[in-house]
Design a protein around this motif. Structure first.
Motif: not given
Ligand SMILES: NC(=O)C1=CN([C@@H]2O[C@H](COP(=O)(O)OP(=O)(O)OC[C@H]3O[C@@H](n4cnc5c(N)ncnc54)[C@H](OP(=O)(O)O)[C@@H]3O)[C@@H](O)[C@H]2O)C=CC1
Ligand SMILES: CCCCCCCCCCCCCCC/C=C/C(=O)SCCNC(=O)CCNC(=O)[C@H](O)C(C)(C)COP(=O)(O)OP(=O)(O)OC[C@H]1O[C@@H](n2cnc3c(N)ncnc32)[C@H](O)[C@@H]1OP(=O)(O)O
Length: 342
Positions: A175, A183-184, A187, A201, A252-253, A259, A261, A263, A289, A315, A323
């Motif tokens: 992670r 990650h891109r 926010h 947590y 995707l970005k 922007t 899209k 997926p 988990w 979420w 979407y």
């Molecule tokens: N164990 C737990 O309790 C939890 C663990 N996690 C872990 O953390 C990881 C990251 O979580 P989280 O940040 O919520 O994941 P997200 O799916 O919200 O985001 C992950 C990345 O993908 C990008 N992204 C998501 N959807 C799109 C799209 N349609 N087009 C382009 N880019 C996209 C996001 O960009 P953008 O910034 O633009 O959204 C971000 O950079 C999870 O996958 C999981 O592995 C997360 C939550 C709880």
């Protein structure tokens, strides 16, 4: 200056077919193109008090430009802390939105609210992941004052305890590396309070899990090695799946782009989950988990899995309905997080 640049371009285009004539005709006088400046008023969302009037704002100014101008008058509210909306009950405007494309006349009113202190996403992600890594290892190495002194710096006789430590550490190192290199995130920042919620947590549950798994009196899983192996295979499979989805989302970005899209599955079979769910990264995270719970047969791990599942479901549903609302051609077979169920 912008006006002049624009006029020069327009003038040159018109000149091109006159070049053939032998005697150059006098150029027609340039018509000055008038910029319609905007008047922007910023009003406090709560008190409705007028905070600032900007009387000559360029139509091409972005919301971020307006935030920067506002920041000059109110230094404590840096742009990331500001929320601007057109409607008191509407959504916050995105930084990249352009004044002239907003549904406003030449006099625009923005409602301002203070989002409170902000932290960068990287800081929050890293803090919440480094904590569990270190905390778990403190229990694993039986540091003093955790268990009875006779166990200080001793090592467990159960292979599953060592395996669990490897898996737990692997998960958080993955992670951290993903936060740094994959990650891109669009926010820029998130509320400071999130770091207390997320770290509270992650850190507390890591300590709770680690205490029991590394306890000198820990009891190994009921079904022995077979159960441990099954848990391990599920864990590893889901880790690869989760990573594959993160890479697919990254691709995707474009770098620096915000922007989003729809997926879709790629050539990587782990991404085929996109046929069935909108957020397969959460599905794989849940699987990770579940695997770890099976491998360690430990109640705090099950608790962590359930709370994480609830949060990710909230979420995932938000993203899924987002979407559906935004894309009319969004695949209808998809659920939010659990195929055909949720
Ligand atoms: N164990 C737990 O309790 C939890 C663990 N996690 C872990 O953390 C990881 C990251 O979580 P989280 O940040 O919520 O994941 P997200 O799916 O919200 O985001 C992950 C990345 O993908 C990008 N992204 C998501 N959807 C799109 C799209 N349609 N087009 C382009 N880019 C996209 C996001 O960009 P953008 O910034 O633009 O959204 C971000 O950079 C999870 O996958 C999981 O592995 C997360 C939550 C709880
Ligand atoms: C033994 C001990 C056990 C202890 C157990 C404790 C149990 C407690 C349970 C707690 C569970 C916690 C689980 C956490 C699991 C975390 C997992 C992760 O690691 S995921 C990675 C980290 N991700 C996050 O933390 C997500 C955080 N994201 C957000 O909070 C939001 O995205 C956002 C607030 C930053 C933005 O929201 P968004 O929906 O994108 O924007 P909207 O425009 O719709 O706004 C909604 C609402 O939020 C306000 N807002 C927007 N941006 C901000 C901001 N930067 N700062 C503050 N507020 C913001 C906006 O004004 C809207 O407010 P509203 O009043 O509704 O108008």
């Amino acid at each position: 200056m912008d006006v002049l640049a624009l006029e020069a371009k327009t003038g040159n285009a018109g000149d091109s077919d006159k070049k053939s004539s032998s005697r150059p005709k006098p150029k027609p006088p340039k018509k000055a193109k008038r910029i319609v400046y905007f008047e922007v008023e910023i009003v406090d969302l709560k008190t409705k008090e007028k905070l600032l009037l900007l009387d000559k704002v360029e139509p091409t100014a972005t919301v971020l430009d307006i935030k920067a101008l506002f920041h000059k008058s109110y230094p404590k509210w840096y742009p990331a802390r500001q929320s601007l909306r057109l409607d008191a009950k509407g959504k916050c405007l995105r930084d990249e939105e352009i004044l002239q494309t907003l549904p406003v006349g030449t006099t625009a009113s923005f409602y301002f609210s203070d989002l409170g202190p902000q932290l960068t996403w990287g800081t929050v992600f890293l803090t919440e992941c480094v904590g569990p890594l270190i905390i778990y290892l403190m229990f694993y190495f039986h540091l003093p004052f955790i268990y009875s002194p006779k166990y200080d710096f001793t090592s467990s006789k159960h292979w599953v305890v060592h395996l669990a430590c490897m898996c737990h550490s692997f998960h958080y190192i993955k992670r951290i590396l993903e936060t740094m290199f994959v990650h891109r995130i669009s926010h820029g920042t998130m509320p400071l309070r999130n770091i207390f919620k997320n770290c509270g947590y992650y850190w507390c549950t890591a300590a709770w899990m680690a205490y029991y798994i590394n306890h000198p009196l820990y009891t190994t899983p009921y079904y022995g090695q077979q159960q441990v192996n099954t848990g391990l295979y599920i864990f590893l499979f889901c880790q690869v799946g989760n990573f594959s989805i993160h890479v697919a989302l990254r691709n995707l970005k474009q770098p620096g782009s915000k922007t989003k899209k729809i997926p879709y599955p790629t050539k990587n079979p782990f991404t085929w989950m996109f046929w069935l769910v909108s957020c397969p990264n959460y599905t794989y995270e849940l699987g990770t988990w579940i695997g770890f719970t099976l491998m360690t047969q430990c109640v705090p791990v099950a608790f962590f899995t359930i709370v994480g599942f609830i949060q990710m479901t909230v979420w995932a549903k938000g993203k899924h309905y987002g979407y559906l609302k935004e894309y009319r051609d969004y695949p209808t077979l998809r659920s939010s997080i659990l195929p055909f169920i949720l």
